[in-house]
Design a protein around this motif. Structure first.
Motif, mmCIF file in Angstrom:
data_model
loop_
_atom_site.group_PDB
_atom_site.id
_atom_site.type_symbol
_atom_site.label_atom_id
_atom_site.label_comp_id
_atom_site.label_asym_id
_atom_site.label_seq_id
_atom_site.Cartn_x
_atom_site.Cartn_y
_atom_site.Cartn_z
ATOM 1 N N ASN A 154 0.820 -1.211 0.000
ATOM 2 C CA ASN A 154 0.000 0.000 0.000
ATOM 3 C C ASN A 154 0.854 1.262 0.000
ATOM 4 O OD1 ASN A 154 -2.876 0.516 -0.064
ATOM 5 N ND2 ASN A 154 -2.571 1.668 1.824
ATOM 6 N N ILE A 155 2.030 1.192 0.583
ATOM 7 C CA ILE A 155 2.946 2.344 0.589
ATOM 8 C C ILE A 155 3.544 2.558 -0.799
ATOM 9 C CG2 ILE A 155 5.147 3.217 1.522
ATOM 10 C CD1 ILE A 155 4.377 1.742 4.156
ATOM 11 N N GLU A 156 3.697 1.453 -1.537
ATOM 12 C CA GLU A 156 4.176 1.503 -2.925
ATOM 13 C C GLU A 156 5.562 2.124 -3.049
ATOM 14 O OE1 GLU A 156 0.634 3.463 -4.631
ATOM 15 O OE2 GLU A 156 0.260 1.586 -5.683
ATOM 16 N N ASP A 157 6.460 1.673 -2.187
ATOM 17 C CA ASP A 157 7.860 2.084 -2.257
ATOM 18 C C ASP A 157 8.670 0.852 -2.662
ATOM 19 O OD1 ASP A 157 10.519 2.753 -1.790
ATOM 20 O OD2 ASP A 157 10.036 4.045 -0.092
ATOM 21 N N ALA A 158 9.400 0.964 -3.765
ATOM 22 C CA ALA A 158 10.154 -0.180 -4.296
ATOM 23 C C ALA A 158 11.167 -0.732 -3.304
ATOM 24 C CB ALA A 158 10.858 0.222 -5.588
ATOM 25 N N ALA A 159 11.500 0.041 -2.275
ATOM 26 C CA ALA A 159 12.454 -0.438 -1.272
ATOM 27 C C ALA A 159 11.932 -1.686 -0.559
ATOM 28 C CB ALA A 159 12.733 0.661 -0.245
ATOM 29 N N GLY A 160 10.612 -1.878 -0.593
ATOM 30 C CA GLY A 160 10.035 -3.064 0.035
ATOM 31 C C GLY A 160 10.045 -4.279 -0.876
ATOM 32 N N GLY A 161 10.462 -4.111 -2.115
ATOM 33 C CA GLY A 161 10.431 -5.197 -3.086
ATOM 34 C C GLY A 161 11.231 -6.429 -2.693
ATOM 35 N N PRO A 162 12.485 -6.271 -2.262
ATOM 36 C CA PRO A 162 13.273 -7.459 -1.903
ATOM 37 C C PRO A 162 12.635 -8.306 -0.811
ATOM 38 C CG PRO A 162 14.711 -5.569 -2.209
ATOM 39 C CD PRO A 162 13.308 -5.041 -2.252
ATOM 40 N N ALA A 163 12.055 -7.671 0.195
ATOM 41 C CA ALA A 163 11.412 -8.418 1.280
ATOM 42 C C ALA A 163 10.185 -9.165 0.770
ATOM 43 C CB ALA A 163 11.017 -7.477 2.420
ATOM 44 N N ALA A 164 9.406 -8.503 -0.099
ATOM 45 C CA ALA A 164 8.217 -9.154 -0.663
ATOM 46 C C ALA A 164 8.622 -10.323 -1.555
ATOM 47 C CB ALA A 164 7.388 -8.146 -1.448
ATOM 48 N N LEU A 165 9.686 -10.154 -2.309
ATOM 49 C CA LEU A 165 10.171 -11.226 -3.172
ATOM 50 C C LEU A 165 10.617 -12.422 -2.330
ATOM 51 C CD1 LEU A 165 10.969 -12.397 -5.871
ATOM 52 C CD2 LEU A 165 13.080 -11.051 -5.790
ATOM 53 N N GLU A 166 11.340 -12.152 -1.269
ATOM 54 C CA GLU A 166 11.789 -13.237 -0.385
ATOM 55 C C GLU A 166 10.602 -13.960 0.244
ATOM 56 O OE1 GLU A 166 14.828 -13.987 3.412
ATOM 57 O OE2 GLU A 166 14.668 -11.992 2.492
ATOM 58 N N ALA A 167 9.532 -13.221 0.527
ATOM 59 C CA ALA A 167 8.355 -13.804 1.178
ATOM 60 C C ALA A 167 7.608 -14.780 0.269
ATOM 61 C CB ALA A 167 7.412 -12.703 1.647
ATOM 62 N N LEU A 168 7.906 -14.772 -1.021
ATOM 63 C CA LEU A 168 7.290 -15.742 -1.925
ATOM 64 C C LEU A 168 7.676 -17.172 -1.539
ATOM 65 C CD1 LEU A 168 7.648 -14.187 -5.499
ATOM 66 C CD2 LEU A 168 5.581 -14.373 -4.111
ATOM 67 N N SER A 169 8.780 -17.306 -0.798
ATOM 68 C CA SER A 169 9.247 -18.633 -0.384
ATOM 69 C C SER A 169 8.751 -19.009 1.006
ATOM 70 C CB SER A 169 10.789 -18.664 -0.397
ATOM 71 O OG SER A 169 11.283 -18.375 -1.697
ATOM 72 N N ASP A 170 7.924 -18.164 1.606
ATOM 73 C CA ASP A 170 7.393 -18.478 2.932
ATOM 74 C C ASP A 170 6.549 -19.759 2.869
ATOM 75 O OD1 ASP A 170 6.933 -16.812 5.721
ATOM 76 O OD2 ASP A 170 5.230 -18.128 5.258
ATOM 77 N N PRO A 171 6.589 -20.592 3.916
ATOM 78 C CA PRO A 171 5.794 -21.831 3.884
ATOM 79 C C PRO A 171 4.288 -21.621 3.955
ATOM 80 C CG PRO A 171 6.878 -21.566 6.018
ATOM 81 C CD PRO A 171 7.462 -20.540 5.101
ATOM 82 N N ASP A 172 3.845 -20.445 4.367
ATOM 83 C CA ASP A 172 2.415 -20.180 4.498
ATOM 84 C C ASP A 172 1.875 -19.567 3.203
ATOM 85 O OD1 ASP A 172 0.115 -19.806 6.720
ATOM 86 O OD2 ASP A 172 0.083 -18.137 5.316
ATOM 87 N N THR A 173 0.806 -20.148 2.657
ATOM 88 C CA THR A 173 0.282 -19.647 1.389
ATOM 89 C C THR A 173 -0.352 -18.268 1.521
ATOM 90 O OG1 THR A 173 -1.767 -20.877 1.777
ATOM 91 C CG2 THR A 173 -0.108 -21.920 0.385
ATOM 92 N N GLY A 174 -0.881 -17.942 2.699
ATOM 93 C CA GLY A 174 -1.426 -16.604 2.906
ATOM 94 C C GLY A 174 -0.337 -15.549 2.786
ATOM 95 N N VAL A 175 0.843 -15.845 3.338
ATOM 96 C CA VAL A 175 1.984 -14.935 3.222
ATOM 97 C C VAL A 175 2.430 -14.854 1.763
ATOM 98 C CG1 VAL A 175 4.390 -14.557 3.889
ATOM 99 C CG2 VAL A 175 2.735 -15.355 5.596
#
Length: 289
Positions: A154-175
């Protein structure tokens, strides 16, 4: 919480497509986990905590620093509730900085403090919070992860991109799904390969989320999945058909991002023949643009 556990209040358990949501994270192309919709759109209320005369931001901040755990998370909840209802509450730069530091310092607190503060920071579009929100994506609490990803998107700052990309590997599908949403909102190009891999996922919600995110990145590898979404057939079950309808609407919106004859022809077909009037109208509106 693993994807095999059943909890109707947890994001990611039941896919809910919301292409028309008002939050920038969900603009037209993101498929929204049901639990976050309930929180972010103010459907989930704790009536016993609602205040008829809201306090100032400074007063809530003081309660966030209270020795009482219940007062801290309730204050965080009230701030998020008031903001989600659209009520005006004043935050100067100093208060925003204090909210960020309070969020960071609450990592060992009741997880609800961080959950609701993440919603507040996301609603404020507070860019200075992104580094702490990115750290929170690795929190022990699934909900803290999900709400932090929502805020990053919602903040839409690309600085958060790496963390969001890493979260794609989280074991929880909601995450994972909220990570896709954040990446979609950010139009984060480095995520293309990971999102393309999700097109082969057996989890249809994650697959379709990723297809919509890739459409925003103008990735033609998503075309077949968008066509699959537009070809979904009604089941006769109201709840399932509502989800299928929304998937079609999301795919129609995604088609706007790509110049492709197959997609165009399918939208034409939907505009003339789909039994769902809402889908037909969305297709017609798309063809006019």
């Amino acid at each position: 919480m693993s994807e095999n556990q059943s909890n109707p209040g947890v994001p990611g358990q039941d896919p809910l497509y919301a292409p028309e949501s008002g939050f920038s994270l969900f603009i037209k192309l993101f498929i929204v986990p049901a639990g976050i919709v309930a929180i972010a759109l103010g459907i989930f209320f704790l009536g016993t905590l609602a205040l008829q005369h809201p306090k100032t931001a400074q007063q809530y901040l003081e309660e966030l620093k209270s020795d009482s755990t219940s007062r801290r998370w309730q204050a965080a909840y009230e701030l998020s509730r008031i903001m989600n209802q659209g009520d005006k509450i004043q935050f100067d730069d100093n208060l925003k900085a204090q909210l960020v530091s309070t969020f960071a310092e609450a990592k060992d607190d009741d997880p609800r403090v961080r959950e609701y503060l993440a919603l507040v920071l996301g609603r404020l579009k507070e860019k200075s919070a992104v580094p702490e929100l990115a750290k929170a994506v690795k929190d022990n609490s699934v909900d803290v992860k999900v709400y932090s990803l929502w805020a990053i998107g919602n903040i839409e700052d690309a600085a958060g991109g790496p963390a969001a990309l890493e979260a794609l590997s989280d074991p929880d599908t909601g995450v994972q799904r909220m990570a896709v949403g954040a990446l979609s909102s950010l139009r984060y190009a480095p995520a293309k390969n990971a999102l393309e891999a999700n097109l082969n996922s057996s989890n249809l919600a994650l697959k379709y989320d990723s297809a919509v995110a890739l459409a925003r990145l103008k990735d033609e590898k998503t075309i077949l999945t968008l066509l699959e979404m537009m070809n979904l057939k009604a089941t006769g079950k109201a709840e399932d058909d509502e989800i299928l309808q929304s998937a079609k609407l999301a795919a129609i919106e995604g088609s706007k991002e790509l110049s492709n004859s197959q997609l165009h022809q399918k939208v034409v077909d939907l505009s003339k023949n789909d039994p769902d009037l809402k889908v037909r109208d969305a297709a017609l509106q798309t063809l006019k643009k």
